[in-house]
Design a protein around this motif. Sequence first.
Motif, PDB file in Angstrom:
ATOM      1  N   GLY A  23       0.837  -1.189   0.000  1.00 24.13           N
ATOM      2  CA  GLY A  23       0.000   0.000   0.000  1.00 24.13           C
ATOM      3  C   GLY A  23       0.871   1.238   0.000  1.00 24.13           C
ATOM      4  O   GLY A  23       1.572   1.495   0.969  1.00 24.13           O
ATOM      5  N   PHE A  24       0.879   1.960  -1.099  1.00 26.28           N
ATOM      6  CA  PHE A  24       1.607   3.223  -1.181  1.00 26.28           C
ATOM      7  C   PHE A  24       0.644   4.295  -0.684  1.00 26.28           C
ATOM      8  O   PHE A  24      -0.339   4.625  -1.356  1.00 26.28           O
ATOM      9  N   LEU A  25       0.916   4.805   0.500  1.00 28.04           N
ATOM     10  CA  LEU A  25      -0.012   5.670   1.216  1.00 28.04           C
ATOM     11  C   LEU A  25       0.598   7.042   1.451  1.00 28.04           C
ATOM     12  O   LEU A  25       1.807   7.212   1.422  1.00 28.04           O
ATOM     13  N   GLY A  26      -0.234   8.010   1.742  1.00 26.31           N
ATOM     14  CA  GLY A  26       0.251   9.322   2.173  1.00 26.31           C
ATOM     15  C   GLY A  26       0.651   9.233   3.636  1.00 26.31           C
ATOM     16  O   GLY A  26       0.776   8.148   4.200  1.00 26.31           O
ATOM     17  N   THR A  27       0.819  10.353   4.248  1.00 24.11           N
ATOM     18  CA  THR A  27       1.251  10.357   5.644  1.00 24.11           C
ATOM     19  C   THR A  27       0.174  10.842   6.601  1.00 24.11           C
ATOM     20  O   THR A  27       0.435  10.998   7.781  1.00 24.11           O
ATOM     21  N   ARG A  43      -5.206 -10.177   6.941  1.00 21.30           N
ATOM     22  CA  ARG A  43      -4.687 -11.019   8.024  1.00 21.30           C
ATOM     23  C   ARG A  43      -4.805 -12.514   7.706  1.00 21.30           C
ATOM     24  O   ARG A  43      -5.856 -12.997   7.353  1.00 21.30           O
ATOM     25  N   ASN A  44      -3.690 -13.201   7.825  1.00 15.41           N
ATOM     26  CA  ASN A  44      -3.591 -14.648   7.619  1.00 15.41           C
ATOM     27  C   ASN A  44      -3.916 -15.102   6.202  1.00 15.41           C
ATOM     28  O   ASN A  44      -4.090 -16.282   5.971  1.00 15.41           O
ATOM     29  N   ARG A  45      -4.015 -14.166   5.267  1.00 12.71           N
ATOM     30  CA  ARG A  45      -4.333 -14.543   3.892  1.00 12.71           C
ATOM     31  C   ARG A  45      -3.248 -14.115   2.907  1.00 12.71           C
ATOM     32  O   ARG A  45      -2.941 -14.839   1.975  1.00 12.71           O
ATOM     33  N   LEU A  46      -2.723 -12.934   3.109  1.00 11.55           N
ATOM     34  CA  LEU A  46      -1.604 -12.473   2.302  1.00 11.55           C
ATOM     35  C   LEU A  46      -0.867 -11.406   3.084  1.00 11.55           C
ATOM     36  O   LEU A  46      -1.400 -10.816   4.015  1.00 11.55           O
ATOM     37  N   GLU A  47       0.372 -11.196   2.722  1.00 14.41           N
ATOM     38  CA  GLU A  47       1.215 -10.228   3.428  1.00 14.41           C
ATOM     39  C   GLU A  47       0.890  -8.821   2.943  1.00 14.41           C
ATOM     40  O   GLU A  47       0.658  -8.600   1.756  1.00 14.41           O
ATOM     41  N   PHE A  48       0.887  -7.866   3.869  1.00 16.83           N
ATOM     42  CA  PHE A  48       0.624  -6.467   3.543  1.00 16.83           C
ATOM     43  C   PHE A  48       1.784  -5.612   4.021  1.00 16.83           C
ATOM     44  O   PHE A  48       2.235  -5.731   5.153  1.00 16.83           O
ATOM     45  N   LEU A  49       2.271  -4.744   3.139  1.00 20.05           N
ATOM     46  CA  LEU A  49       3.361  -3.829   3.455  1.00 20.05           C
ATOM     47  C   LEU A  49       2.898  -2.401   3.196  1.00 20.05           C
ATOM     48  O   LEU A  49       2.749  -2.001   2.043  1.00 20.05           O
ATOM     49  N   PRO A  50       2.629  -1.614   4.264  1.00 17.15           N
ATOM     50  CA  PRO A  50       2.276  -0.211   4.056  1.00 17.15           C
ATOM     51  C   PRO A  50       3.534   0.631   3.866  1.00 17.15           C
ATOM     52  O   PRO A  50       4.521   0.452   4.570  1.00 17.15           O
ATOM     53  N   VAL A  51       3.500   1.521   2.898  1.00 19.82           N
ATOM     54  CA  VAL A  51       4.631   2.403   2.608  1.00 19.82           C
ATOM     55  C   VAL A  51       4.125   3.838   2.684  1.00 19.82           C
ATOM     56  O   VAL A  51       3.222   4.218   1.945  1.00 19.82           O
ATOM     57  N   LEU A  57      10.384   5.920  -3.685  1.00 20.10           N
ATOM     58  CA  LEU A  57       9.832   4.586  -3.881  1.00 20.10           C
ATOM     59  C   LEU A  57       8.556   4.652  -4.709  1.00 20.10           C
ATOM     60  O   LEU A  57       8.311   3.794  -5.562  1.00 20.10           O
ATOM     61  N   TYR A  58       7.747   5.698  -4.477  1.00 20.38           N
ATOM     62  CA  TYR A  58       6.527   5.872  -5.266  1.00 20.38           C
ATOM     63  C   TYR A  58       6.879   5.942  -6.756  1.00 20.38           C
ATOM     64  O   TYR A  58       6.255   5.287  -7.586  1.00 20.38           O
ATOM     65  N   SER A  59       7.871   6.746  -7.090  1.00 20.52           N
ATOM     66  CA  SER A  59       8.223   6.896  -8.500  1.00 20.52           C
ATOM     67  C   SER A  59       8.836   5.615  -9.065  1.00 20.52           C
ATOM     68  O   SER A  59       8.624   5.293 -10.232  1.00 20.52           O
ATOM     69  N   SER A  60       9.556   4.864  -8.252  1.00 21.03           N
ATOM     70  CA  SER A  60      10.146   3.600  -8.708  1.00 21.03           C
ATOM     71  C   SER A  60       9.084   2.617  -9.171  1.00 21.03           C
ATOM     72  O   SER A  60       9.328   1.792 -10.049  1.00 21.03           O
ATOM     73  N   TYR A  61       7.896   2.696  -8.567  1.00 29.48           N
ATOM     74  CA  TYR A  61       6.811   1.778  -8.894  1.00 29.48           C
ATOM     75  C   TYR A  61       5.670   2.474  -9.655  1.00 29.48           C
ATOM     76  O   TYR A  61       4.558   1.975  -9.698  1.00 29.48           O
ATOM     77  N   SER A  62       5.977   3.620 -10.266  1.00 31.21           N
ATOM     78  CA  SER A  62       5.017   4.367 -11.097  1.00 31.21           C
ATOM     79  C   SER A  62       3.708   4.671 -10.376  1.00 31.21           C
ATOM     80  O   SER A  62       2.632   4.566 -10.951  1.00 31.21           O
ATOM     81  N   ARG A  64       1.156   7.159  -9.177  1.00 26.70           N
ATOM     82  CA  ARG A  64       0.807   8.503  -9.601  1.00 26.70           C
ATOM     83  C   ARG A  64      -0.256   9.150  -8.719  1.00 26.70           C
ATOM     84  O   ARG A  64      -0.524  10.330  -8.837  1.00 26.70           O
ATOM     85  N   GLY A  65      -0.889   8.375  -7.864  1.00 27.84           N
ATOM     86  CA  GLY A  65      -1.898   8.890  -6.951  1.00 27.84           C
ATOM     87  C   GLY A  65      -1.897   8.075  -5.674  1.00 27.84           C
ATOM     88  O   GLY A  65      -1.443   6.932  -5.663  1.00 27.84           O
ATOM     89  N   LEU A  66      -2.373   8.691  -4.601  1.00 25.10           N
ATOM     90  CA  LEU A  66      -2.386   8.009  -3.312  1.00 25.10           C
ATOM     91  C   LEU A  66      -3.810   7.908  -2.792  1.00 25.10           C
ATOM     92  O   LEU A  66      -4.572   8.857  -2.946  1.00 25.10           O
ATOM     93  N   PRO A  67      -4.175   6.820  -2.199  1.00 24.54           N
ATOM     94  CA  PRO A  67      -3.377   5.606  -2.051  1.00 24.54           C
ATOM     95  C   PRO A  67      -3.411   4.757  -3.328  1.00 24.54           C
ATOM     96  O   PRO A  67      -4.366   4.792  -4.087  1.00 24.54           O
ATOM     97  N   THR A  68      -2.342   4.016  -3.549  1.00 25.80           N
ATOM     98  CA  THR A  68      -2.258   3.020  -4.614  1.00 25.80           C
ATOM     99  C   THR A  68      -1.821   1.710  -3.978  1.00 25.80           C
ATOM    100  O   THR A  68      -0.889   1.687  -3.175  1.00 25.80           O
ATOM    101  N   TYR A  69      -2.500   0.644  -4.336  1.00 25.26           N
ATOM    102  CA  TYR A  69      -2.170  -0.688  -3.827  1.00 25.26           C
ATOM    103  C   TYR A  69      -1.662  -1.525  -4.987  1.00 25.26           C
ATOM    104  O   TYR A  69      -2.324  -1.631  -6.019  1.00 25.26           O
ATOM    105  N   VAL A  70      -0.469  -2.090  -4.812  1.00 26.89           N
ATOM    106  CA  VAL A  70       0.134  -2.898  -5.862  1.00 26.89           C
ATOM    107  C   VAL A  70       0.284  -4.321  -5.328  1.00 26.89           C
ATOM    108  O   VAL A  70       0.820  -4.535  -4.248  1.00 26.89           O
ATOM    109  N   LEU A  71      -0.200  -5.263  -6.110  1.00 24.88           N
ATOM    110  CA  LEU A  71      -0.162  -6.670  -5.743  1.00 24.88           C
ATOM    111  C   LEU A  71       1.028  -7.326  -6.432  1.00 24.88           C
ATOM    112  O   LEU A  71       1.193  -7.191  -7.652  1.00 24.88           O
TER     113      LEU A  71
END
Length: 104
Positions: A23-27, A43-51, A57-62, A64-71
């Motif tokens: 999850g590419f999130l704002g602050t 929870r218990n289904r897949l790993e989640f990493l909030p950024v 890092l946002y630009s590295s993964y293109s 362009r808007g927040l929030p963006t979730y990349v699987l």
Amino acid sequence: MQNTTTTVCQDTIEASTGTLLVGFLGTSYAMSVQAMDVEWLCRNRLEFLPVCGEPSLYSSYSVRGLPTYVLFENGKEVGRHLGRLDADALDSLLEAVFGVLKCQ
């Protein structure tokens, strides 16, 4: 030069095995609440990493808007969702990518 947090995040994404939702999130407070909601959905289904607060890092993964979730599956991007993520949106993303509701 990248900071330590950015490097750790990139390493985590690239080294992940299995399914990882980033999850590419704002602050803002609203984004931190959203991160907790998504953590609960995954929870218990897949790993989640909030950024949060990592513009390089946002630009590295293109991102362009927040929030963006990349699987990611085994370190490779397989899908993304722009905007707030709720249970229905997460299920739709997973079904589109995997053909099944992986979060259920």
